[in-house]
Scaffold this active site. Sequence first.
Site, mmCIF file in Angstrom:
data_model
loop_
_atom_site.group_PDB
_atom_site.id
_atom_site.type_symbol
_atom_site.label_atom_id
_atom_site.label_comp_id
_atom_site.label_asym_id
_atom_site.label_seq_id
_atom_site.Cartn_x
_atom_site.Cartn_y
_atom_site.Cartn_z
ATOM 1 N N SER A 50 0.898 -1.239 -0.235
ATOM 2 C CA SER A 50 -0.031 -0.036 -0.179
ATOM 3 C C SER A 50 0.953 1.375 0.096
ATOM 4 C CB SER A 50 -0.737 -0.142 1.300
ATOM 5 O OG SER A 50 -0.132 -0.571 2.332
ATOM 6 N N THR A 162 -1.703 3.259 4.449
ATOM 7 C CA THR A 162 -0.620 4.130 4.176
ATOM 8 C C THR A 162 0.152 4.320 5.444
ATOM 9 O OG1 THR A 162 -2.490 5.514 3.073
ATOM 10 C CG2 THR A 162 -0.753 6.641 4.274
ATOM 11 N N THR A 180 1.694 6.754 0.339
ATOM 12 C CA THR A 180 0.708 5.858 0.194
ATOM 13 C C THR A 180 0.557 5.424 -1.509
ATOM 14 O OG1 THR A 180 -1.593 5.099 0.520
ATOM 15 C CG2 THR A 180 -1.106 7.545 -0.171
ATOM 16 N N ARG A 190 -7.260 9.717 -9.164
ATOM 17 C CA ARG A 190 -7.714 9.862 -7.956
ATOM 18 C C ARG A 190 -6.728 10.283 -6.928
ATOM 19 N NH1 ARG A 190 -7.133 7.296 -2.442
ATOM 20 N NH2 ARG A 190 -8.938 7.716 -1.114
ATOM 21 N N GLY A 192 -6.070 10.747 -2.727
ATOM 22 C CA GLY A 192 -6.497 10.709 -1.548
ATOM 23 C C GLY A 192 -6.485 11.800 -0.478
ATOM 24 N N THR A 213 -4.598 7.483 8.170
ATOM 25 C CA THR A 213 -4.664 6.472 7.516
ATOM 26 C C THR A 213 -5.970 6.187 7.234
ATOM 27 O OG1 THR A 213 -3.857 4.213 6.772
ATOM 28 C CG2 THR A 213 -4.018 4.875 9.210
ATOM 29 N N GLY A 214 -6.581 5.659 6.170
ATOM 30 C CA GLY A 214 -7.845 5.357 6.114
ATOM 31 C C GLY A 214 -8.433 5.727 4.901
ATOM 32 N N GLY A 216 -9.560 7.715 2.690
ATOM 33 C CA GLY A 216 -9.287 9.227 2.417
ATOM 34 C C GLY A 216 -10.333 10.144 1.859
HETATM 35 C C1 SD4 Z 1 -6.079 7.034 0.613
HETATM 36 N N1 SD4 Z 1 -5.731 7.354 2.936
HETATM 37 O O1 SD4 Z 1 -5.589 7.112 -0.306
HETATM 38 C C2 SD4 Z 1 -5.274 6.631 1.798
HETATM 39 C C3 SD4 Z 1 -5.465 5.194 1.987
HETATM 40 C C4 SD4 Z 1 -5.296 4.577 3.437
HETATM 41 O O2 SD4 Z 1 -5.919 3.021 4.686
HETATM 42 O O3 SD4 Z 1 -4.604 5.037 4.129
HETATM 43 N N2 SD4 Z 1 -5.884 3.438 3.717
HETATM 44 O O4 SD4 Z 1 -7.514 7.207 0.984
#
Ligand code: SD4
Length: 318
Positions: A50, A162, A180, A190, A192, A213-214, A216
């Site tokens: 990732s 991330t 990330t 796209r 994030g 992280t998450g 986005g």
């Molecule tokens: C995103 N925040 O591109 C990143 C992905 C991520 O756990 O952190 N996922 O949305």
Amino acid sequence: MSVSPVIITTWRFGLAASVRGLELLKSGSSALDAIEAAANVTELDPEVNSVGLGGLPNADGIVELDAAIMDGLTHAAGSVAGVTDIATPISIARKVMDLTPHTMLVGQNARAFALRNGFHTEELLTEKSRKAWQEWQKERSASDVSHFTSGPPILTPDNHDTIGLCALDTHGNLAAGCTTSGMAWKVPGRVGDSPIIGSGLYVDNAVGAAAGTGHGDEMMKAVVSYRVVQNMERGMTPEEACIETLRYMMAKRNPELHGNYGAALIAVRKDGLVGAAATKSGFAGPDRLWQWAVGKDDCTLHEGVYVTPTEIIPSLLT
Ligand code: SD4
């Protein structure tokens, strides 16, 4: 007076990055240098699917990387988005910060800027990530295609993560970073939350640092890292600041429509106190344990506190 250094990172894979960052901090490196070098460890690890090399690609099979870095002392920041063929986007972001009057470069022009500044290109798809993309293509159906245009993307345990990083150096300066490959199978182009200053990361030497992280596309609508730092400025501990921010994010968006957001935040206060929080179910399921790495005297993995949609502060819903 020398300050005890601290580095915190997201996820289990952040541990190796924290080890490198702490080593540098202990030898007197700046928080900024430690963040960049620590992030490079993850970016160059082909097993982390990732971030950087080995990161899962977009829907067209192209790896597009986002990253940013920010200095708490000067409030300078650099950011890149949609970078292809270069494994260490946080280092390109650092060059944007150090060498240009700008903050963010994107796509082919970010890549060209990097090449002019000594970076080299390489194939970022590994055998494993190429295979994963081919499998996804085979299974992709009409309904999968619709996830590009409506509703939340389908997050699975393997398709996103991330590394977010925050550090405090022996001089008492703070820095933050985020890097990330974003959500796997994303719509090409796209971007994030990770390279967005205030969303993926934020730092102010007078207060503290935060990174996330998450999901986005949800997190950036709540400008989460900025809110965490603001919360600490208002007197909350780092953990309280992360919890309140996640509650705010969930309150502002419709949890029924968007489900569990899969979001996690880490923070460090200027005195070295650290904290973190995540949304309830880990990210994609109960088997997905949210962990963050803390490097102080040594480096250890921690589980976070979880914030559930039922804990949303009612007043925020109005
Ligand atoms: C995103 N925040 O591109 C990143 C992905 C991520 O756990 O952190 N996922 O949305």
